[in-house]
Every structure is written in C-alpha cells, then in structure tokens.
Scaffold this motif. Structure first.
Motif, PDB file in Angstrom:
ATOM      1  N   LYS A 193       0.826  -1.215   0.000  1.00  0.00           N
ATOM      2  CA  LYS A 193       0.000   0.000   0.000  1.00  0.00           C
ATOM      3  C   LYS A 193       0.857   1.260   0.000  1.00  0.00           C
ATOM      4  O   LYS A 193       0.517   2.267  -0.614  1.00  0.00           O
ATOM      5  CB  LYS A 193      -0.925   0.010   1.217  1.00  0.00           C
ATOM      6  N   GLU A 194       1.974   1.211   0.702  1.00  0.00           N
ATOM      7  CA  GLU A 194       2.823   2.388   0.847  1.00  0.00           C
ATOM      8  C   GLU A 194       3.827   2.541  -0.287  1.00  0.00           C
ATOM      9  O   GLU A 194       4.478   3.575  -0.401  1.00  0.00           O
ATOM     10  CB  GLU A 194       3.576   2.328   2.185  1.00  0.00           C
ATOM     11  N   TYR A 195       3.967   1.497  -1.097  1.00  0.00           N
ATOM     12  CA  TYR A 195       4.991   1.528  -2.142  1.00  0.00           C
ATOM     13  C   TYR A 195       4.383   2.037  -3.441  1.00  0.00           C
ATOM     14  O   TYR A 195       3.538   1.376  -4.060  1.00  0.00           O
ATOM     15  CB  TYR A 195       5.596   0.137  -2.336  1.00  0.00           C
ATOM     16  N   SER A 196       4.814   3.183  -3.888  1.00  0.00           N
ATOM     17  CA  SER A 196       4.247   3.834  -5.075  1.00  0.00           C
ATOM     18  C   SER A 196       4.454   2.988  -6.330  1.00  0.00           C
ATOM     19  O   SER A 196       5.544   2.486  -6.575  1.00  0.00           O
ATOM     20  CB  SER A 196       4.912   5.208  -5.260  1.00  0.00           C
ATOM     21  N   GLY A 197       3.402   2.850  -7.094  1.00  0.00           N
ATOM     22  CA  GLY A 197       3.474   2.156  -8.376  1.00  0.00           C
ATOM     23  C   GLY A 197       3.324   0.660  -8.302  1.00  0.00           C
ATOM     24  O   GLY A 197       3.309  -0.011  -9.342  1.00  0.00           O
ATOM     25  N   GLN A 331      19.989  -3.739  -4.274  1.00  0.00           N
ATOM     26  CA  GLN A 331      18.760  -3.575  -5.047  1.00  0.00           C
ATOM     27  C   GLN A 331      17.556  -3.943  -4.168  1.00  0.00           C
ATOM     28  O   GLN A 331      17.558  -4.968  -3.500  1.00  0.00           O
ATOM     29  CB  GLN A 331      18.788  -4.472  -6.283  1.00  0.00           C
ATOM     30  N   GLY A 332      16.563  -3.089  -4.154  1.00  0.00           N
ATOM     31  CA  GLY A 332      15.378  -3.328  -3.336  1.00  0.00           C
ATOM     32  C   GLY A 332      15.443  -2.660  -1.985  1.00  0.00           C
ATOM     33  O   GLY A 332      14.576  -2.898  -1.133  1.00  0.00           O
ATOM     34  N   SER A 333      16.442  -1.807  -1.751  1.00  0.00           N
ATOM     35  CA  SER A 333      16.587  -1.184  -0.430  1.00  0.00           C
ATOM     36  C   SER A 333      15.398  -0.289  -0.083  1.00  0.00           C
ATOM     37  O   SER A 333      15.004  -0.202   1.079  1.00  0.00           O
ATOM     38  CB  SER A 333      17.891  -0.392  -0.356  1.00  0.00           C
ATOM     39  N   THR A 334      14.815   0.369  -1.090  1.00  0.00           N
ATOM     40  CA  THR A 334      13.649   1.218  -0.826  1.00  0.00           C
ATOM     41  C   THR A 334      12.460   0.371  -0.362  1.00  0.00           C
ATOM     42  O   THR A 334      11.775   0.709   0.613  1.00  0.00           O
ATOM     43  CB  THR A 334      13.260   2.011  -2.084  1.00  0.00           C
ATOM     44  N   LEU A 335      12.238  -0.733  -1.075  1.00  0.00           N
ATOM     45  CA  LEU A 335      11.177  -1.656  -0.675  1.00  0.00           C
ATOM     46  C   LEU A 335      11.475  -2.245   0.700  1.00  0.00           C
ATOM     47  O   LEU A 335      10.574  -2.412   1.536  1.00  0.00           O
ATOM     48  CB  LEU A 335      11.045  -2.774  -1.712  1.00  0.00           C
TER      49      LEU A 335
END
Length: 526
Positions: A193-197, A331-335
C-alpha cells in the motif's frame, strides 16, 4: 445367469466398505457406484458382487462410517487426555460455491511419546450471521461434543478478523493466538500500500500471465522462444488473490522468464503492455526482498514439526536480511525500508513474547541461540516455576532414580556429596530435592548441543524424555501449539473439492460428513 451373492456375504460387505472409504478418501460423488465404468470393472472382477444404490451409500453406508470414525476418535482422545499437557485448536470460516458458510475446527497435541497428532473435529455449516457470538456458540458446541472444554490448557489459533477475535475473547477458558502466516500477509499488504506504483505493476504482471495462459498461440510462441534462448520451458504462474504466496510465485516466474517475455511482448500484433525497465526492477526487488518471507510461510505451514517455536527465529532472520539490504544499499533497499517499518508495526517487541520464547527454548534446534542474557534468565525462571508447580504430579520412583543420576553426574561441589553413598540409598523426595533436580535438568538441557534445522525435535524429545523427565512435559505442552491456522485452511481445500459447481445441491449435513471423513480417515484405522 450367474447367481448374485447375498447382501451379507463377506465379499459384498468387504466391497461395500472398500468403496465407501474410496468414495470419501478420493472425494467421489455418491453416484460413482452407478457409473457404467465401475460396474463393468466389478463385473469383470466378480460378477456375483452387486453394489447398493447411491442413495444407500449417502443415507446408510457413509453415515455408518462417520459414526464409527467419531467413536474411534473419541476413544483415542479420551485415552490420551490423562497424559496430555495441553490442547490446541485452529478455527476459521469459509463460504462454499453455493454460498453456505462453514466453520472448521482442528485439534492438535503432542502425545506422551512425542507424536504430533491432529484431527479435524468438524466442518459445520453456519446458517446465521458470522458474529462473534454465533461463532463462539458453534465453537463451544463442537468442543463440548468432543469433551475438550475445561480439561486441559487450551490454545486457539485464528486469523485477525474482528469476529474471530470477539468469539474467542468471549471464551475465557481459551487462550487466543493469532495466525502467524496471516499476520505476515498483512505485513506485506501494508508494504504494498505504501509503495508507489506497486498496484499498477502487479496489474500488468497479471495481464501478461493471463495473456500467455489463455492464448494457445502465445503460449506456444513463448515456449519456442525459451527453447531458442536455451532457457527452461517453464509455465507462468497465475496469481490467486486470497494467497499471497501465489503472487510471489507469479513474480518469481516472470523474473525467470524475463528475457523471453520481453522479446515476445515486443512482437508486432501483441496488445499486452510490457513492463517498463523500472517496473521490471521493482518485480526483481520484490522477489529478492520477500523471498525469506515466502520461505518462512512454507516452514510454519508444516504439520510434521513444531512451528510456533520458529516464529522468533524467522522474524529475527527476516529483520536481519532486510537490514542487510538497506545497509548495503542493495537492489530493493527502498522496498526493504518500507517492509521493515511494516514488520515493526505488525510484530512489535516480538523478541519479548514469552510464549514464543519458551517454545523456541524447548525446541532443540534453537534454544537460546539468538537471545541475550536477560531474556535467558526470564525464560529459565518461568520454566522453573512451571516445573516446581508440576513436581507433585510426577511419579516418585522415577524422580528418585533420575535425581541420583543428575546429581552425581552434574554436581561437582562438595555441597551435594551427602546425596551419594556406596549403596545408592533411597533419596528423600522432598520439595527441595526435586526443585534442585529441575534446575539441574534445565542447566543440562541448555548445555546440550543444538540439533540441526533439518532434524526432528519430536524425535529428539522422544529419545531424551526420561533423561529430562521434568522438562519433557513442558516440551510436550508447548511444542504442539501451531503457529498458523493452516490446518483449518486445509479442511476448506477439501471442502472446496466436495462442494463443487456440479454438487451445489449437496446437503450441508452430507458435506460436513464427507469433509470430516476425508480429513480423518487417513490417520485412523476404522
């Protein structure tokens, strides 16, 4: 014309029993016995055997098997109750294709010989609104019918739904626990829900999968392309909305077949949108970051090993993995950052959950492996208290025998020399002696080497239950508590194969009987 056997002939009786069990174990309809193919097989095998009608099976033979199975289960439960330390149940609600709702209840426990045992107590139709009070009443009726209320410590694992919370809260003699897998699922939903796109990307992934699964030409072209590229010819995985794992598997497979998919989706005439490079990166990050959670859900869904003891090690491992991705800016640190926030929200202070800490300590695969000294002391004090409270129930003779063994082998101080003599005279089994023995057993168990993650904790306890006879009842009590309500979901998987689009007129009471028998016959000799 060959004369038929009478209905009470041994061969006819044996055939009726075999067909009845085959019918419920393989989820065949009652009309199976009127199928020309089966009748032809029987004629070839022995033309003197004739089967009763479908109505006889549905109204007589299957109900008779049901009554025998219930009697057998009640006999087993009654005989094992005196030696059980605790009982756990799982429960959930499900709606069939004909819109009838059912409440499933399963029971789980560890026997004195450390065999993990489970049964389906029922899959009951519920004709009223699914309020907490209605569920409480139905659940209490089922437990009362089986004589399981008020006899042992009782744990109940449910999902996080408000009506389930309310139902068990209204039963003060039951300790409610929430499904670990369901909470993991909610944690992932929070993250998405919080992850844009994310929603847009997931929708495009589903469209790609549906395109290749619904078009024979597109599927054939994809397999041809995979072969040209020297890739494994795998099928795409379709997402099932109610199962988080299926979404993960869908995206994992898309990543595996990415090179071939990108080529095929760029072909003239293809009207399905390909993922952008950024979206492909998001899919790859999703798979990479969430793989430990996918593996965790498989582990805690086991019906062969303890699962609640795995909750803290799993959460610790997931959190450590997420932190590594973030700290190393992989890779994927934002998620991963979003997922870490959700984990801390859904599982606050998980390292201080006493029940899960005790379960972990009593599992010889884990013990105190990841705990700090203050936590270790708290758990040992808690277990000592339980041991002291239960000492009076342990047979004196066995306590004396093991007291001599433990004290003479574990104590090095002269303080304990008074407990030894050349003839091993009988030790006075007072409270002080037994409390000392409990502490010594806890110390000895703590110092035992841990077994590997693939070893069987129940087998270990079976082999060591007399060596640690004051601790083993606690292992029997706590290691049988499930981490999830997966057992109830398995009941509904069977129910979905019983109540199909071709059997929508099946009476609820017949559906209840068939599901009950299908779930239990495999573990009972009836």
């Amino acid at each position: 014309m060959t004369e038929k056997y009478g209905k009470n002939h041994p061969k006819v009786v044996a055939m009726k029993n075999a067909v009845t069990k085959w019918m419920v174990e393989s989820l065949h309809p009652f009309t199976l016995v009127e199928e020309p193919g089966l009748l032809k097989v029987l004629e070839i095998a022995d033309s003197r055997i004739s089967l009763p009608s479908a109505k006889t099976f549905s109204r007589t033979l299957v109900p008779e098997l049901f009554e025998k199975t219930v009697a057998k289960m009640k006999c087993i439960l009654e005989s094992e109750k005196p030696t059980l330390q605790a009982l756990s149940i799982t429960t959930d609600m499900w709606t069939s294709v004909n819109t009838t709702s059912y409440l499933a209840v399963t029971v789980h426990y560890v026997t004195k010989d450390f065999a993990l045992t489970s049964y389906c107590l029922g899959c009951k139709a519920v004709m009223e609104s699914h309020t907490g009070e209605v569920i409480r009443r139905e659940l209490r009726n089922i437990l009362t019918e089986w004589g399981l209320l008020g006899t042992k410590v009782l744990y109940c694992v449910t999902d996080n739904a408000a009506n389930m919370r309310s139902a068990v809260t209204l039963m003060p003699d039951i300790t409610q626990l929430f499904c670990f897998a369901h909470t993991l699922n909610l944690m992932i939903k929070d993250t998405k829900k919080e992850y844009s796109g994310f929603d847009k990307m997931r929708h495009k992934c589903k469209s790609i999968v549906e395109h290749f699964r619904h078009s024979a030409i597109a599927r054939a072209n994809l397999h041809k392309r995979l072969k040209q590229l020297g890739m494994r010819e795998l099928e795409l995985v379709q997402n099932v909305e109610t199962r988080w794992n299926s979404e993960y598997l869908m995206m994992e497979r898309l990543c595996e077949l990415k090179d071939a998919l990108v080529i095929e989706l760029s072909q003239p005439g293809c009207r399905i949108d390909n993922l952008t490079s950024m979206e492909w990166g998001l899919v790859d990050s999703y798979v990479k970051v969430l793989k430990p959670i996918y593996e965790a859900t498989l582990q805690v869904s086991s019906d062969k090993k303890p699962t609640r003891s795995m909750i803290i090690p799993i959460l610790f491992g997931i959190e450590s993995r997420i932190k590594t991705v973030i700290e190393n800016k992989q890779q994927g640190s934002t998620l991963a950052k979003t997922l870490l926030k959700s984990l801390r929200s859904r599982f606050p202070m998980y390292m201080e959950d006493q029940l899960n800490l005790i379960c972990m300590f009593l599992d010889p695969r884990f013990k105190f492996h990841i705990l700090e000294e203050p936590q270790k002391k708290i758990i040992l004090q808690k277990l000592e208290t339980e041991i002291f409270a239960s000492i009076k129930e342990v047979p004196v003779g066995r306590l004396e025998e093991s007291a001599i063994k433990n004290i003479t082998t574990s104590a090095t101080s002269q303080l304990f020399s008074i407990f030894e003599n050349s003839s091993c005279q009988r030790i006075q089994t007072n409270k002080r002696t037994l409390e000392l023995q409990g502490k010594l057993q806890l110390e000895a168990y703590t110092n035992e080497p841990r077994i590997t993650i693939n070893d069987d904790p129940f087998q270990w306890w079976q082999d060591n239950r007399f060596k640690y006879e004051l601790i083993s009842p606690l292992a029997q009590k706590y290691l049988g508590i499930p981490a999830t309500e997966v057992a109830s979901e398995r009941v509904f998987s069977s129910a979905g194969n019983v109540i199909t689009n071709r059997r929508t007129r099946l009476l609820p009471e017949n559906a209840e009987t068939l599901v009950f028998l299908h779930q239990n016959l495999k573990s009972l000799d009836v």
